[in-house]
Design a protein around this motif. Structure first.
Motif, mmCIF file in Angstrom:
data_model
loop_
_atom_site.group_PDB
_atom_site.id
_atom_site.type_symbol
_atom_site.label_atom_id
_atom_site.label_comp_id
_atom_site.label_asym_id
_atom_site.label_seq_id
_atom_site.Cartn_x
_atom_site.Cartn_y
_atom_site.Cartn_z
ATOM 1 N N HIS A 14 -1.183 -5.335 4.454
ATOM 2 C CA HIS A 14 -0.006 -6.101 4.838
ATOM 3 C C HIS A 14 -0.357 -7.036 5.988
ATOM 4 C CE1 HIS A 14 1.474 -3.115 8.205
ATOM 5 N NE2 HIS A 14 0.248 -3.508 8.383
ATOM 6 N N TYR A 16 2.175 -9.160 9.233
ATOM 7 C CA TYR A 16 3.515 -9.330 9.775
ATOM 8 C C TYR A 16 3.753 -10.808 10.043
ATOM 9 C CZ TYR A 16 3.569 -4.283 10.845
ATOM 10 O OH TYR A 16 3.544 -2.917 10.783
ATOM 11 N N CYS A 33 -1.752 -8.582 13.843
ATOM 12 C CA CYS A 33 -1.079 -8.245 12.572
ATOM 13 C C CYS A 33 -0.511 -9.482 11.885
ATOM 14 C CB CYS A 33 0.031 -7.231 12.810
ATOM 15 S SG CYS A 33 -0.587 -5.645 13.355
ATOM 16 N N HIS A 39 -4.520 -6.764 6.564
ATOM 17 C CA HIS A 39 -5.406 -5.636 6.901
ATOM 18 C C HIS A 39 -4.823 -4.396 6.254
ATOM 19 C CE1 HIS A 39 -2.234 -5.603 9.977
ATOM 20 N NE2 HIS A 39 -2.322 -4.300 9.850
ATOM 21 N N HIS A 41 -4.068 -0.131 5.594
ATOM 22 C CA HIS A 41 -3.754 1.169 6.197
ATOM 23 C C HIS A 41 -3.840 2.237 5.118
ATOM 24 C CE1 HIS A 41 -2.210 -0.243 10.064
ATOM 25 N NE2 HIS A 41 -1.661 -1.248 9.406
ATOM 26 N N GLU A 124 1.733 5.734 9.564
ATOM 27 C CA GLU A 124 0.839 4.580 9.447
ATOM 28 C C GLU A 124 -0.559 4.965 9.919
ATOM 29 O OE1 GLU A 124 1.917 0.268 10.469
ATOM 30 O OE2 GLU A 124 0.523 0.839 12.043
HETATM 31 NI NI NI Z 1 -0.837 -2.955 10.102
#
Ligand code: NI
Length: 135
Positions: A14, A16, A33, A39, A41, A124
């Motif tokens: 994802h 942001y 982010c 990147h 997770h 996360e």
């Molecule tokens: Ni992230």
């Protein structure tokens, strides 16, 4: 009332970004982010169902059924996906851990034919998780 939790893991990428903010504001708020290349997770999901024990089976639900629903409704949608680009909800909502937990609730709640969805817990990282109770 008794609470039964099933855990599942998935990996997703994802980034942001809020299109209503300037590029500078996006970088200031989201930092690294905000990189549009994204990147990844490794998320750990815990789904908790609340219900009563069925006296015939001694169970609230068949855990195989819950596993199947989790795989169909969540993992097939999110596992190894670039959330911003491949999951329709995140074309508009920012795929933060909070919003992913809310989306998982929306995907699962209508599909449960046993008990009631009580909590979505989404990690996360091993040190960071959110809880969502449907409101
Ligand atoms: Ni992230």
């Amino acid at each position: 009332m008794i609470y039964v939790t099933r855990r599942a893991e998935f990996s997703a990428a994802h980034f942001y970004h809020n299109p209503n903010l300037s590029p500078e504001e996006n970088r200031r708020i989201f930092g690294k982010c905000n990189n549009p290349h994204g990147h990844g997770h490794n998320y750990t999901l815990e789904v908790t169902v609340a219900g009563e024990v069925d006296p015939t089976t001694g169970m609230v639900l068949d855990l195989k059924d819950l596993k199947k629903i989790l795989e169909q409704e969540v993992l097939q949608v999110m596992d190894h996906r670039f959330l911003n680009k491949e999951v329709p909800a995140f074309a508009t909502a920012i795929p933060t851990t909070e919003n992913i937990a809310i989306e998982i609730w929306k995907l699962l709640a209508p599909k449960l034919s046993f008990g009631t969805l009580h909590r979505i817990r989404l990690y996360e990282t091993p040190d960071l998780f959110v809880d969502y109770y449907g409101e």
